[in-house]
Structure formats: C-alpha cells, structure tokens
Write a protein that holds these residues in place. Structure first.
Motif, PDB file in Angstrom:
ATOM      1  N   GLU A  83      -3.913   7.196   7.268  1.00 39.61           N
ATOM      2  CA  GLU A  83      -4.665   6.133   7.938  1.00 39.61           C
ATOM      3  C   GLU A  83      -5.815   5.651   7.066  1.00 39.61           C
ATOM      4  OE1 GLU A  83      -4.401   4.342  10.797  1.00 39.61           O
ATOM      5  OE2 GLU A  83      -2.422   5.242  10.966  1.00 39.61           O
ATOM      6  N   GLY A  84      -6.593   6.590   6.534  1.00 46.49           N
ATOM      7  CA  GLY A  84      -7.743   6.216   5.723  1.00 46.49           C
ATOM      8  C   GLY A  84      -7.352   5.364   4.532  1.00 46.49           C
ATOM      9  N   SER A  85      -6.296   5.784   3.832  1.00 43.40           N
ATOM     10  CA  SER A  85      -5.854   5.057   2.643  1.00 43.40           C
ATOM     11  C   SER A  85      -5.310   3.677   2.994  1.00 43.40           C
ATOM     12  CB  SER A  85      -4.784   5.885   1.915  1.00 43.40           C
ATOM     13  OG  SER A  85      -4.331   5.218   0.759  1.00 43.40           O
ATOM     14  N   LEU A  86      -4.490   3.608   4.045  1.00 43.29           N
ATOM     15  CA  LEU A  86      -3.877   2.336   4.439  1.00 43.29           C
ATOM     16  C   LEU A  86      -4.927   1.336   4.908  1.00 43.29           C
ATOM     17  CD1 LEU A  86      -1.196   0.794   4.954  1.00 43.29           C
ATOM     18  CD2 LEU A  86      -1.275   1.679   7.297  1.00 43.29           C
ATOM     19  N   LEU A  87      -5.846   1.770   5.754  1.00 41.95           N
ATOM     20  CA  LEU A  87      -6.878   0.871   6.275  1.00 41.95           C
ATOM     21  C   LEU A  87      -7.795   0.369   5.170  1.00 41.95           C
ATOM     22  CD1 LEU A  87      -7.617   2.991   9.445  1.00 41.95           C
ATOM     23  CD2 LEU A  87      -6.914   0.588   9.522  1.00 41.95           C
ATOM     24  N   ALA A  88      -8.185   1.266   4.260  1.00 42.54           N
ATOM     25  CA  ALA A  88      -9.066   0.858   3.161  1.00 42.54           C
ATOM     26  C   ALA A  88      -8.366  -0.087   2.200  1.00 42.54           C
ATOM     27  CB  ALA A  88      -9.565   2.088   2.406  1.00 42.54           C
ATOM     28  N   GLY A  89      -7.055   0.047   2.081  1.00 44.19           N
ATOM     29  CA  GLY A  89      -6.288  -0.826   1.190  1.00 44.19           C
ATOM     30  C   GLY A  89      -5.912  -2.151   1.807  1.00 44.19           C
ATOM     31  N   GLY A  90      -6.287  -2.377   3.064  1.00 43.36           N
ATOM     32  CA  GLY A  90      -5.993  -3.653   3.718  1.00 43.36           C
ATOM     33  C   GLY A  90      -4.628  -3.719   4.360  1.00 43.36           C
ATOM     34  N   GLY A  91      -3.932  -2.577   4.464  1.00 41.16           N
ATOM     35  CA  GLY A  91      -2.590  -2.569   5.041  1.00 41.16           C
ATOM     36  C   GLY A  91      -2.569  -2.449   6.545  1.00 41.16           C
ATOM     37  N   SER A  92      -3.724  -2.306   7.171  1.00 43.20           N
ATOM     38  CA  SER A  92      -3.843  -2.261   8.630  1.00 43.20           C
ATOM     39  C   SER A  92      -5.263  -2.665   8.981  1.00 43.20           C
ATOM     40  CB  SER A  92      -3.525  -0.854   9.160  1.00 43.20           C
ATOM     41  OG  SER A  92      -3.666  -0.786  10.569  1.00 43.20           O
ATOM     42  N   GLN A 103       0.814  -1.213   0.000  1.00 39.71           N
ATOM     43  CA  GLN A 103       0.000   0.000   0.000  1.00 39.71           C
ATOM     44  C   GLN A 103       0.850   1.267   0.000  1.00 39.71           C
ATOM     45  OE1 GLN A 103      -3.512   0.380  -0.251  1.00 39.71           O
ATOM     46  NE2 GLN A 103      -3.109  -1.683  -0.998  1.00 39.71           N
ATOM     47  N   ARG A 104       1.971   1.225   0.710  1.00 39.22           N
ATOM     48  CA  ARG A 104       2.849   2.409   0.714  1.00 39.22           C
ATOM     49  C   ARG A 104       3.369   2.695  -0.690  1.00 39.22           C
ATOM     50  NH1 ARG A 104       7.419   4.288  -0.049  1.00 39.22           N
ATOM     51  NH2 ARG A 104       8.332   2.294  -0.620  1.00 39.22           N
ATOM     52  N   LYS A 105       3.753   1.646  -1.405  1.00 38.49           N
ATOM     53  CA  LYS A 105       4.284   1.828  -2.758  1.00 38.49           C
ATOM     54  C   LYS A 105       3.199   2.289  -3.734  1.00 38.49           C
ATOM     55  CE  LYS A 105       8.035  -1.502  -2.137  1.00 38.49           C
ATOM     56  NZ  LYS A 105       8.611  -2.811  -2.513  1.00 38.49           N
ATOM     57  N   LEU A 106       1.965   1.896  -3.479  1.00 37.09           N
ATOM     58  CA  LEU A 106       0.863   2.302  -4.350  1.00 37.09           C
ATOM     59  C   LEU A 106       0.364   3.715  -4.050  1.00 37.09           C
ATOM     60  CD1 LEU A 106      -1.298  -0.963  -4.410  1.00 37.09           C
ATOM     61  CD2 LEU A 106      -0.096   0.032  -6.366  1.00 37.09           C
ATOM     62  N   HIS A 107       0.274   4.055  -2.748  1.00 44.47           N
ATOM     63  CA  HIS A 107      -0.447   5.277  -2.366  1.00 44.47           C
ATOM     64  C   HIS A 107       0.330   6.208  -1.435  1.00 44.47           C
ATOM     65  CE1 HIS A 107      -3.967   3.629  -4.339  1.00 44.47           C
ATOM     66  NE2 HIS A 107      -3.857   2.523  -3.616  1.00 44.47           N
ATOM     67  N   ASN A 108       1.555   5.856  -1.075  1.00 42.14           N
ATOM     68  CA  ASN A 108       2.384   6.721  -0.223  1.00 42.14           C
ATOM     69  C   ASN A 108       1.686   7.030   1.104  1.00 42.14           C
ATOM     70  OD1 ASN A 108       4.760   8.260   0.302  1.00 42.14           O
ATOM     71  ND2 ASN A 108       3.652  10.133  -0.179  1.00 42.14           N
ATOM     72  N   SER A 109       1.089   6.005   1.693  1.00 37.77           N
ATOM     73  CA  SER A 109       0.336   6.201   2.931  1.00 37.77           C
ATOM     74  C   SER A 109       1.209   6.159   4.179  1.00 37.77           C
ATOM     75  CB  SER A 109      -0.766   5.137   3.045  1.00 37.77           C
ATOM     76  OG  SER A 109      -0.238   3.840   2.811  1.00 37.77           O
ATOM     77  N   ILE A 110       2.372   5.529   4.102  1.00 40.35           N
ATOM     78  CA  ILE A 110       3.221   5.320   5.281  1.00 40.35           C
ATOM     79  C   ILE A 110       4.474   6.179   5.179  1.00 40.35           C
ATOM     80  CG2 ILE A 110       4.661   3.617   6.492  1.00 40.35           C
ATOM     81  CD1 ILE A 110       2.559   1.524   5.626  1.00 40.35           C
ATOM     82  N   ILE A 111       4.838   6.838   6.273  1.00 36.19           N
ATOM     83  CA  ILE A 111       6.037   7.691   6.289  1.00 36.19           C
ATOM     84  C   ILE A 111       7.151   7.107   7.160  1.00 36.19           C
ATOM     85  CG2 ILE A 111       4.746   9.773   5.744  1.00 36.19           C
ATOM     86  CD1 ILE A 111       6.010   9.148   9.297  1.00 36.19           C
TER      87      ILE A 111
END
Length: 610
Positions: free
Chosen positions: A254-263, A135-143
């Motif tokens: 958070e919203g992007s990561l959770l919706a993408g199944g990364g958390s 998900q980080r590589k797709l949407h840059n959700s994690i820093i």
C-alpha cells in the motif's frame, strides 16, 4: 567334573556379557538409524517445502499475468472508446493523456469531478489501473487485480446523480490480508495458500456500500510480523522513491503504490506500526486509530491465530494526502447505519466525527527521542521543522517526555508474542523469507532457558546493541493478567502526565532513520521502536511527511553516535539515503483522532514536502 562346575559358575557371566554386547549393538544401530532417519526427514522436508512453495509462487504469478493481460486489453478498448476521446477533448485541449490528467488531480478535485459527473467512475478506475500497472512493474507492489472492478464502475456510472454515495467512483487499493471475494488472501504464507476468498471482509464491503471501487490487492511481509515487505509467494516490494530501499511493513505494498501515484486511497492494518512504517518510508499519510474507532478487522488472514489480548490488529486508511485521510475517516464515522458493512462488529464504538474537536486548536508536546536510541540528525530536523510550523500558525508547543520505551517493549513482547506458537506452527512447513528472520530470532531468544539468558545472552546483546533485553512472554493466565494490569497502569500514568501538562497532542519522530536498504528491516528490530508505544497505550497515531533526507543531513552523520553496533549499522544504512522522505508522528489521547487529523492537515497545508 571341576571344569563342568567352572562352566556352570561362569555361564551367567558369559550370557550377561553376550546380552550386553547385543544390547549395545542394538542401541547403536537404533541410534544410527534414528540419526539417518532424522537427516532423511529434514532433507525430504526441505525439498518438499521448497517444491511446494515454488509451485505455489509460480501459480500465483501465472494468475496475476493472466488477470493483468485481461486488464490491459480492457484498458486498450477504453482508450479507443468514444468516452476516452470525449473526455480528453474536454479536459486536454492542448493534447496529452487523459489518464495522466486524472491521476494528477488532488483527492478533492477527483471527488468533485466524480460527484458532479464531469468524470465517469470508469475513467477514474481505468486511469488508476494504468498507473498501478506501471507501479507494479517498477516496485512489485500489487499481487492481484480485482476483476469485478470494471463492472462496479459501470454500475456506478449508471446511477442518477441523486444516488451517488460519498466515495462514488473513488478507486481504492486493498491490503492483501483482507478477504475480497474471488481473490487470493494468504499473507505470503503457504499455510493459507489455496482457494480464492468466498466472502468479502466487512471493511471492504463498507467501501463498496459507500460507492468506492476496490481494484487491486497489495503485497505484505510474510505473516505480517515484519517491516520488510517480502515473502516467498509474491517476492519483495520496494520503495516508491528508490527500488534499493524498503517499502516498510506490513502494509508495504500500500505504501509503495500510494506514494507512486498508483492509488489515491488505501486500506491497511496495524498492530505495531504496520500503517505508519510504510507511510514513513514512502512519504504519505496514515493514521492508526484507537481500538474502537478502527475499520473492521474481521474476515482477514489470521497469521498467528486469535488476536493478542489488549493489543489487537486494526484496520485503517492510508493516502497520499491528508485531505483524503480526513475525508475518509469523516465519511466512515458519519455514515448511515445501512451502509455500514461492519454493523455486526461489537468492538467498534459508534462515535461520529466531531467537527468542533477537529477545528479547536490544540496544545502540542514534542520529543526528539524515545530514550533508547537517538534518531538520525535528519529525523530530528523534521520534528523541529514541524514544531516551527506549528508555532508559526499560533499553536502552543512545549517539550514533553516520551513513554518509557523499555517498559513498552516488555509489555509489547509479553502480550503480542504470548501465543506465538500458532505462527510457529503455520510457518513450520514454509520457506522463511528474510522478513521472518527477526521474529524467528526473537522467538528463539525468548524460548532460551531463563538462566542462560540472564547470565549470558541478555548482557551480551545489550552490550553489543545498546538495546534492553526482550523481557518474557506472558505464557500463563497469571502472567497475562499481571501484564495487562501493568499495561493499564502505564496508560494511566502517561495520560495523567498529559493532563498535568495540558497537552492534547504529541509530536515525535515518524521513524528513527530513512527507509532502510532492501533485505535489512526483517532483522533490524529497532525499526519498530517509534510505533509500538502508541499501540500499547491505544492512542491514535498518524504520520505526515515533512521533508527529505538531504546532503547536509548526510554530513551531520559524522557526529552521530558510534558507541554500539546498532548505531554503527544505522550510520551505514543511511549512506545513499539522500532524497528519501522524513516524517513526523502525531499522537493524541484515545478517541481523539480528530486532533491527530487536525495537525496532519495543517502540516500538509503549510509544509513544503513534495
């Protein structure tokens, strides 16, 4: 002799004119020098700020790459371990990836597997780390990655079953602004860039005490005063369903990561929609609680100095399911005092989870518009679908008025922006991303001389946009006290209206439109309108996805108003929005969070959102 007297008579004039010429020359020279100096200063400042921010961004990128490289190596070792083979053979007799199986479990299934020991904490953590990297590589959700997570998981795996806590082994993602020891917290601002955190915030410590595993930190808008999740240090986070769309803010990562199944569970915060906007954009669940039942908001990045009086930022949960949300709040409100990392926070009332309130059927009022702007047809449909769902399950539902959104906006701007000088100071030597354009423009307008605003700017803006004026900042003690008094009167009036109608819960739009295109939300201020009434009224408000924006919704846009620039922009922004989530917002009286959670849970159990 006569000529000498003439000379003496005129010498004063000659000297005076000479001095005047010299003074004028000196003044002009000083003026030119000042202009040249100011231009030089501005040019130097721009280059220096860009250089400093660029270096900081590159440094943080390298830190993330190094940390992620270590993480990927630990994942490779785990996938080659005996534990991985044993668990894969146990759960996947027909083949497949163990991590896919684990991340496909519902929250209840994962919790039961961890509590029973069928799955290890390490297995749950590694599975979600794998998904989160994707998900980080797709949407840059994690820093940033919390490198201590692996050791925390191993320690949990060593515990006997009798010592497993309520969140045992559950991976939890953390919004960037919360301090976590040995990670960076700067809210995308160069002012706060520097050393790693030396302490862990009480909210995160509570998760640790309850057996959870904080494993990553997620991106935020610059200064967290925007619904556009971008900043000059970490870049832009995009929507889990469409990389060309906004993730919402300020808990956008958070919203992007959770919706993408990364958390499977996340920690966010809210002062004007920051828990709810990302949930609405990405189609997940969240709830802003009452101030007093919130997650502790100490040891966080204070991007604008001390909290505003009467409208503070508060912590809350976000999750892909209502089950996770209910379980998390029930656990925190019922936890033993010894596990409470926020025991020294006097702003939190010790109110336990009330099962009777959660189970007793509520009377629901609903509205389709807050009165300033009409939501798009798809959003109206989502509210009406939720109304029908409630009626089919035996709930009494009746039409109910919204708060006075013009009054709400005046109160919000006056209170929240009262001491905005701290934010201006913190960002004065920073690169301003598009996420700051809206607040920059708002501050400029509020600082414009009142006569100019009243006679020219406010009428012009209202004519063009259909939106009311910004009101005024409460910059003096008298203005602030008067504003807070009016806010309390507004609260009493609305609560009285609810009492008279016998309404327990309010159902209303979770957004005015589907997630906006990337780069828009920072300047498109109507995005906050569905959320700020409930902050001003201090009412718990949750988000539940109901449906998706469809081709028929797109066709219905031909009948959407075009009477002002705002409506025309909304119409344009909805082009290509098919498939994006549409949500509702569920609101209750202060300290009645259980009623919000009841309705969110019902909408998930009986809805068909996928």
């Amino acid at each position: 002799m006569e000529s000498d007297r003439e000379l003496i008579r005129n010498i004063g004039i000659v000297v005076s004119e000479g001095l005047n010429d010299a003074c004028r020359h000196t003044l002009w020279t000083a003026l030119y020098a000042s202009i040249a100096g100011y231009i030089t200063y501005r040019v130097f400042k721009k280059f220096y700020v860009n250089y400093k921010v660029k270096n900081a961004a590159e440094f943080l990128k390298r830190e993330l790459e190094v940390s992620e490289s270590k993480l990927e190596e630990s994942i490779r070792r785990w996938k080659n371990s005996d534990e991985y083979s044993r668990l894969r053979d146990t759960f996947l007799s027909e083949g497949g990836l163990l991590e896919d199986y684990v991340t496909s479990l519902t929250f209840d299934e994962l919790l039961e597997s961890l509590q029973s020991g069928k799955l290890t904490a390490t297995c749950a953590l590694k599975s979600y780390q794998i998904k989160a990297i994707e998900q980080r590589k797709l949407h840059n959700s994690i820093i940033g990655w919390i490198e201590e997570a692996d050791q925390i998981a191993r320690d949990l795996d060593a515990l006997p079953a009798s010592e497993r806590k309520p969140f045992h082994g559950i991976p939890i993602s953390i919004k960037e602004c919360f301090y976590v020891k040995n990670t960076y917290s700067n809210s995308g601002m160069i002012h706060f860039f520097g050393e790693k955190d030396r302490v862990t915030s009480p909210a995160v410590q509570t998760f640790l005490n309850l057996g959870g595993i904080p494993f990553c930190k997620t991106n935020v808008p610059q200064a967290m005063y925007s619904m556009e999740c971008t900043n000059p240090l970490y870049g832009c986070t995009t929507n889990a369903h469409d990389s060309k769309r906004e993730a919402g803010g300020s808990s956008g990562g958070e919203g992007s990561l959770l919706a993408g199944g990364g958390s499977i569970l996340g920690l966010g915060s809210d002062i004007g929609g920051s828990l709810r906007s990302p949930a609405a954009c990405n189609g997940i669940y969240s709830m802003k609680p009452t101030i007093g039942r919130h997650l502790c908001y100490q040891d966080v990045v204070e991007t604008a100095g001390p909290e505003p009086a009467g409208c503070q930022a508060i912590g809350g949960f976000m999750a892909p399911s209502s089950k996770a949300l209910v379980y998390a709040w029930r656990t925190v409100w019922n936890m033993d005092k010894s596990l409470n990392g926020a025991g020294c926070d006097g702003s939190i009332a010790p109110v336990p989870f009330r099962e009777e309130m959660f189970e007793r059927k509520v009377k629901v009022g609903f509205f389709l518009s807050e009165g300033l702007l009409e939501p798009v047809p798809g959003v109206r449909r989502s509210v009406l679908d939720a109304v029908e769902m409630l009626k089919n399950n035996g709930y009494e539902v009746t039409a109910f008025p919204s708060p006075d959104c013009k009054e709400v906006a005046d109160m919000f701007n006056g209170i929240v922006l009262a001491n905005i000088e701290a934010l201006v100071d913190y960002t004065s030597w920073d690169v301003h991303s598009t996420s700051l354009r809206g607040i920059d423009t708002t501050i400029s307008l509020l600082n414009t001389p009142s006569i100019l605003r009243k006679l020219l700017l406010d009428p012009l803006i209202s004519w063009l946009t259909g939106l009311p004026s910004l009101g005024q900042r409460f910059t003096t003690t008298k203005q602030l006290y008067t504003g807070l008094q009016k806010k309390e009167e507004m609260c009493r009036r609305y609560f009285k209206t609810m009492e008279d109608a016998g309404v327990d819960v309010i159902l209303c739009p979770g957004q005015l439109f589907p997630a906006l295109p990337v780069g828009v939300a920072g300047t498109f201020m109507p995005v906050v309108l569905p959320y700020i009434p409930w902050n001003m009224l201090n009412m718990p408000a949750g988000i539940a996805p109901v449906t998706r924006y469809s081709s028929s919704d797109a066709k219905d846009m031909k009948n959407y108003p075009t009477s002002n620039l705002t409506y025309k922009m909304i119409k344009r922004y909805c082009e290509g929005a098919e498939g994006l989530p549409l949500t509702v917002q569920v609101v209750a009286k202060p300290y009645h969070e259980e009623q919000v959670l009841q309705v969110l849970d019902l909408l998930e159990r009986h809805g068909n959102y996928r």
